[in-house]
Scaffold this active site. Structure first.
Site, PDB file in Angstrom:
ATOM      1  N   HIS A   1      -3.411  -0.643 -10.027  1.00  0.00           N
ATOM      2  CA  HIS A   1      -2.274  -0.239  -9.735  1.00  0.00           C
ATOM      3  C   HIS A   1      -2.029  -1.040  -8.320  1.00  0.00           C
ATOM      4  CE1 HIS A   1       1.552   2.532  -7.861  1.00  0.00           C
ATOM      5  NE2 HIS A   1       2.167   0.726  -8.854  1.00  0.00           N
ATOM      6  N   ASP A   2      -0.796  -1.122  -7.618  1.00  0.00           N
ATOM      7  CA  ASP A   2      -0.761  -2.307  -6.546  1.00  0.00           C
ATOM      8  C   ASP A   2      -1.197  -3.614  -6.352  1.00  0.00           C
ATOM      9  OD1 ASP A   2       0.391   0.153  -5.214  1.00  0.00           O
ATOM     10  OD2 ASP A   2      -1.455   0.797  -5.425  1.00  0.00           O
TER      11      ASP A   2
ATOM     12  N   HIS B   1      -7.298   1.104  -1.691  1.00  0.00           N
ATOM     13  CA  HIS B   1      -7.802  -0.533  -2.130  1.00  0.00           C
ATOM     14  C   HIS B   1      -8.475  -1.189  -0.835  1.00  0.00           C
ATOM     15  CE1 HIS B   1      -4.921   0.882  -5.269  1.00  0.00           C
ATOM     16  NE2 HIS B   1      -4.006   0.852  -4.774  1.00  0.00           N
TER      17      HIS B   1
ATOM     18  N   GLY C   1      -7.557  11.945   1.825  1.00  0.00           N
ATOM     19  CA  GLY C   1      -6.402  10.465   1.872  1.00  0.00           C
ATOM     20  C   GLY C   1      -7.486   8.704   2.357  1.00  0.00           C
TER      21      GLY C   1
ATOM     22  N   SER D   1       0.874  10.597 -10.213  1.00  0.00           N
ATOM     23  CA  SER D   1       0.732   9.464 -12.074  1.00  0.00           C
ATOM     24  C   SER D   1       0.006  10.175 -12.750  1.00  0.00           C
ATOM     25  CB  SER D   1      -0.085   8.284 -11.750  1.00  0.00           C
ATOM     26  OG  SER D   1      -1.364   8.218 -10.340  1.00  0.00           O
TER      27      SER D   1
ATOM     28  N   PHE E   1       3.525   6.927  -4.483  1.00  0.00           N
ATOM     29  CA  PHE E   1       3.135   5.370  -4.348  1.00  0.00           C
ATOM     30  C   PHE E   1       3.475   5.198  -5.686  1.00  0.00           C
ATOM     31  CE2 PHE E   1       1.076   7.664  -1.544  1.00  0.00           C
ATOM     32  CZ  PHE E   1       2.347   7.628  -0.055  1.00  0.00           C
TER      33      PHE E   1
ATOM     34  N   GLY F   1      -8.733   7.735  -8.150  1.00  0.00           N
ATOM     35  CA  GLY F   1      -6.535   7.772  -7.238  1.00  0.00           C
ATOM     36  C   GLY F   1      -6.027   8.514  -7.246  1.00  0.00           C
TER      37      GLY F   1
ATOM     38  N   ASP G   1     -10.578  11.801  -7.243  1.00  0.00           N
ATOM     39  CA  ASP G   1     -10.377  11.647  -5.618  1.00  0.00           C
ATOM     40  C   ASP G   1     -10.565  12.587  -5.002  1.00  0.00           C
ATOM     41  OD1 ASP G   1      -8.116  11.315  -3.012  1.00  0.00           O
ATOM     42  OD2 ASP G   1      -7.108  10.576  -4.630  1.00  0.00           O
TER      43      ASP G   1
ATOM     44  N   ASP H   1      -6.380   3.000  -8.849  1.00  0.00           N
ATOM     45  CA  ASP H   1      -5.192   3.102  -8.321  1.00  0.00           C
ATOM     46  C   ASP H   1      -5.971   4.527  -7.049  1.00  0.00           C
ATOM     47  OD1 ASP H   1      -3.227   3.586  -7.113  1.00  0.00           O
ATOM     48  OD2 ASP H   1      -2.522   5.126  -8.287  1.00  0.00           O
TER      49      ASP H   1
HETATM   50 MG    MG Z   1      -1.133   2.664  -6.932  1.00  0.00          MG
END
Ligand code: MG
Length: 215
Positions: A169-170, A144, A75, A52, A21, A46, A71, A141
């Site tokens: 990010h985000d 969230h 998920g 990325s 994403f 992440g 990570d 990232d």
């Molecule tokens: Mg992201």
């Protein structure tokens, strides 16, 4: 006759094809942010399938930095069955759960950046407990949710050296555009004086560490 494809162009094409994403323009901004950071150890929180990670890995190679990516590869909430960002092809039938690690390994191999990236499989809660290496670049990232986004900031941003770069990010200041926790992290970083904002590109915020403490 077509010109030969450079190894960076090849890596970026692999990143483009990887699940993830990160729009192309934000990926470019992420590479620029990394390029503005001192060499040394860079940390990505992440990893997912490595999109990325490849972008950062190509720049790490260019400037002689080492990239670590963390990570648990099971998920986030929004990736689980029944949620908006679920991808059934990521489920490992043996585990009956998402496993993005094999996808990451293929991405890094195909992109030719395996040798500049160290992959850490674990939760950020666990890794933050033992992490002690100064960071010249940190990319947040991961999960969230408010709790985890704040945890990841508190656990890792304190290792960013003065002059080092923090990318988040985000980040959506307007709740109509997306979840608020990454935005809250940016506000916390700037209001503490530990970071100053350098640039905004889409949902990517780039900050630079001052010599004020991270709180
Ligand atoms: Mg992201």
């Amino acid at each position: 006759m077509s010109s030969p494809v450079s190894s960076v162009d090849h890596a970026l094409a692999v990143a483009d094809a990887a699940k993830g994403f990160l729009p192309a323009d934000e990926a470019e901004a992420l590479r620029a942010a990394a390029r503005s950071a001192p060499a040394g150890v860079w940390l990505e929180i992440g990893t997912y399938c490595g999109k990325s990670t490849v972008h950062l890995g190509t720049v790490a190679r260019e400037v002689g930095a080492r990239l670590v990516t963390v990570d648990h590869h099971r998920g986030s909430e929004e990736n689980q069955p029944g949620w908006e960002w679920h991808d059934a092809s990521l489920v490992d039938p043996h585990a009956g759960r998402i496993d993005t690690l094999p996808f990451l390994r293929r991405t890094l191999l195909d992109a030719g950046v395996e040798d500049v990236v160290d992959v850490v499989v674990g939760t950020t809660q666990s890794v933050a407990r033992w992490w002690a290496t100064p960071l010249s670049f940190l990319f947040l990232d991961g999960n969230h949710t408010e709790d985890v986004a704040q945890h990841d900031y508190a656990g890792f941003a304190r290792h960013v050296v003065p002059g080092g770069v923090l990318a988040v990010h985000d980040v959506f200041p307007d709740p109509r555009d997306g979840g608020q926790p990454p935005w809250h992290v940016v506000q916390r970083a700037v209001s503490s004086g530990a970071f100053v904002e350098v640039s905004v590109h889409g949902s990517l915020r780039v900050l630079r560490r001052t010599d004020r403490p991270v709180t």
